[in-house]
Design a protein around this motif. Structure first.
Motif, PDB file in Angstrom:
ATOM      1  N   SER A  36      13.500 121.528 -62.148  1.00 33.30           N
ATOM      2  CA  SER A  36      14.690 120.689 -62.237  1.00 33.30           C
ATOM      3  C   SER A  36      15.914 121.389 -61.668  1.00 33.30           C
ATOM      4  O   SER A  36      16.938 120.763 -61.435  1.00 33.30           O
ATOM      5  CB  SER A  36      14.947 120.301 -63.696  1.00 33.30           C
ATOM      6  N   LYS A  37      15.805 122.694 -61.433  1.00 31.64           N
ATOM      7  CA  LYS A  37      16.916 123.488 -60.930  1.00 31.64           C
ATOM      8  C   LYS A  37      16.405 124.424 -59.841  1.00 31.64           C
ATOM      9  O   LYS A  37      15.255 124.849 -59.874  1.00 31.64           O
ATOM     10  CB  LYS A  37      17.495 124.310 -62.092  1.00 31.64           C
ATOM     11  N   THR A  38      17.239 124.756 -58.867  1.00 32.03           N
ATOM     12  CA  THR A  38      16.852 125.674 -57.798  1.00 32.03           C
ATOM     13  C   THR A  38      16.657 127.072 -58.384  1.00 32.03           C
ATOM     14  O   THR A  38      17.454 127.532 -59.195  1.00 32.03           O
ATOM     15  CB  THR A  38      17.927 125.706 -56.695  1.00 32.03           C
ATOM     16  N   HIS A  39      15.568 127.733 -57.969  1.00 30.62           N
ATOM     17  CA  HIS A  39      15.247 129.072 -58.470  1.00 30.62           C
ATOM     18  C   HIS A  39      15.036 130.048 -57.321  1.00 30.62           C
ATOM     19  O   HIS A  39      14.511 129.678 -56.272  1.00 30.62           O
ATOM     20  CB  HIS A  39      13.938 129.056 -59.286  1.00 30.62           C
ATOM     21  N   ASN A  68      13.292 124.837 -54.448  1.00 26.09           N
ATOM     22  CA  ASN A  68      14.342 123.823 -54.467  1.00 26.09           C
ATOM     23  C   ASN A  68      14.156 122.877 -55.645  1.00 26.09           C
ATOM     24  O   ASN A  68      13.036 122.496 -55.975  1.00 26.09           O
ATOM     25  CB  ASN A  68      14.329 123.001 -53.167  1.00 26.09           C
ATOM     26  N   ALA A  69      15.253 122.479 -56.257  1.00 28.93           N
ATOM     27  CA  ALA A  69      15.206 121.518 -57.356  1.00 28.93           C
ATOM     28  C   ALA A  69      14.585 120.213 -56.871  1.00 28.93           C
ATOM     29  O   ALA A  69      14.932 119.714 -55.807  1.00 28.93           O
ATOM     30  CB  ALA A  69      16.611 121.264 -57.885  1.00 28.93           C
ATOM     31  N   LEU A 103      20.871 129.021 -44.056  1.00 28.82           N
ATOM     32  CA  LEU A 103      19.689 128.936 -44.924  1.00 28.82           C
ATOM     33  C   LEU A 103      19.550 127.581 -45.619  1.00 28.82           C
ATOM     34  O   LEU A 103      18.519 127.297 -46.208  1.00 28.82           O
ATOM     35  CB  LEU A 103      19.746 130.020 -46.007  1.00 28.82           C
ATOM     36  N   THR A 104      20.598 126.767 -45.576  1.00 24.41           N
ATOM     37  CA  THR A 104      20.592 125.525 -46.348  1.00 24.41           C
ATOM     38  C   THR A 104      20.637 124.301 -45.450  1.00 24.41           C
ATOM     39  O   THR A 104      20.994 124.370 -44.285  1.00 24.41           O
ATOM     40  CB  THR A 104      21.795 125.489 -47.313  1.00 24.41           C
ATOM     41  N   ARG A 105      20.263 123.168 -46.035  1.00 21.29           N
ATOM     42  CA  ARG A 105      20.330 121.885 -45.321  1.00 21.29           C
ATOM     43  C   ARG A 105      21.702 121.270 -45.574  1.00 21.29           C
ATOM     44  O   ARG A 105      22.308 121.498 -46.602  1.00 21.29           O
ATOM     45  CB  ARG A 105      19.253 120.936 -45.831  1.00 21.29           C
ATOM     46  N   ASP A 106      22.144 120.452 -44.655  1.00 23.68           N
ATOM     47  CA  ASP A 106      23.431 119.761 -44.824  1.00 23.68           C
ATOM     48  C   ASP A 106      23.210 118.478 -45.607  1.00 23.68           C
ATOM     49  O   ASP A 106      23.034 117.410 -45.039  1.00 23.68           O
ATOM     50  CB  ASP A 106      24.048 119.455 -43.453  1.00 23.68           C
ATOM     51  N   ASP A 108      24.015 116.454 -49.715  1.00 25.29           N
ATOM     52  CA  ASP A 108      24.832 116.471 -50.934  1.00 25.29           C
ATOM     53  C   ASP A 108      24.200 117.372 -51.988  1.00 25.29           C
ATOM     54  O   ASP A 108      24.895 118.043 -52.730  1.00 25.29           O
ATOM     55  CB  ASP A 108      24.985 115.049 -51.484  1.00 25.29           C
ATOM     56  N   THR A 109      22.862 117.346 -52.045  1.00 26.06           N
ATOM     57  CA  THR A 109      22.180 118.218 -52.995  1.00 26.06           C
ATOM     58  C   THR A 109      21.791 119.511 -52.299  1.00 26.06           C
ATOM     59  O   THR A 109      21.330 119.505 -51.165  1.00 26.06           O
ATOM     60  CB  THR A 109      20.910 117.552 -53.573  1.00 26.06           C
ATOM     61  N   PHE A 110      21.977 120.612 -52.973  1.00 23.85           N
ATOM     62  CA  PHE A 110      21.726 121.928 -52.401  1.00 23.85           C
ATOM     63  C   PHE A 110      20.230 122.155 -52.221  1.00 23.85           C
ATOM     64  O   PHE A 110      19.467 122.055 -53.175  1.00 23.85           O
ATOM     65  CB  PHE A 110      22.302 122.998 -53.329  1.00 23.85           C
ATOM     66  N   THR A 111      19.777 122.435 -50.997  1.00 19.23           N
ATOM     67  CA  THR A 111      18.376 122.779 -50.738  1.00 19.23           C
ATOM     68  C   THR A 111      18.293 123.848 -49.654  1.00 19.23           C
ATOM     69  O   THR A 111      19.091 123.864 -48.718  1.00 19.23           O
ATOM     70  CB  THR A 111      17.536 121.561 -50.280  1.00 19.23           C
TER      71      THR A 111
END
Length: 194
Positions: A36-39, A68-69, A103-106, A108-111
């Motif tokens: 449920s949360k990014t680890h 990823n969450a 390292l991240t995707r653009d 709204d949710t952080f991935t």
């Protein structure tokens, strides 16, 4: 009987640290799981495979796995002996601040874009120091939180991480080689493998 054991080592508003042990009895892919949360997962003992869609990552001590969450994944244990990992869950605002945009995707949710990064020996030493300090109760709460953030920053920082530069075929070959070596540490490696 559970296949894994989780020990909570630290819980603050900004970071949670857990020590996770898995028996590794399931040699085939597990059922699909998600968090449920990014680890940030730092394996420190044993070897296992993490499968996300068609890609897989060998979990070993010189890697950080990025969970990823809400992203489905499966785990398999082709090597006997189980495994253990130190797991960090950071507040999303802190994670956004620490992780380079590359390292991240653009969204709204952080991935994260990939599921693993290589870490340097200094980050591996930080994993051991953080785990020992928390398990032996020698770190104060603020010190442990600071050490956790330093580990996350070092592991995600552009100067200290590296992604596999090989194409998919070469990466699979390298992963198979890692699993063969991990399955029999007493095996003599001849020059034809080098």
């Amino acid at each position: 009987m559970p296949d894994f054991t989780v020990h909570s080592l630290l819980e603050t508003p900004s970071v949670t640290v857990r020590d996770v042990y898995c028996d590794g009895t399931c040699r085939h892919k597990s059922g699909e799981e998600c968090t449920s949360k990014t680890h940030l997962v730092f394996p420190y003992r044993g070897t296992y495979l993490r499968h996300v869609g068609e890609s897989q990552a060998v979990a070993e001590s010189n890697q950080v796995l990025l969970f990823n969450a809400g992203q489905g994944y499966q785990v398999s244990h082709p090597v006997q002996g189980g495994d253990a990992s130190l797991v960090l869950a950071l507040d999303e605002a802190l994670l956004r601040e620490l992780a380079p945009k590359t390292l991240t995707r653009d969204k709204d949710t952080f991935t994260f874009r990939q599921q693993q990064l290589g870490i340097d020996p200094r980050a591996q030493a930080l994993v051991a120091l953080l785990r020992h300090s928390l398990r032996e109760n020698v770190a104060e709460r603020l010190e442990a939180e600071s050490l956790s953030l330093t580990l996350a920053q070092r592991s995600l920082g552009s100067r200290t991480t590296h992604t596999a530069g090989a194409n998919a075929g070469r990466q699979r070959l390298a992963d198979r080689t890692k699993l063969i070596l991990a399955s029999d540490l007493s095996r003599s490696v001849s020059r034809r493998f080098i």
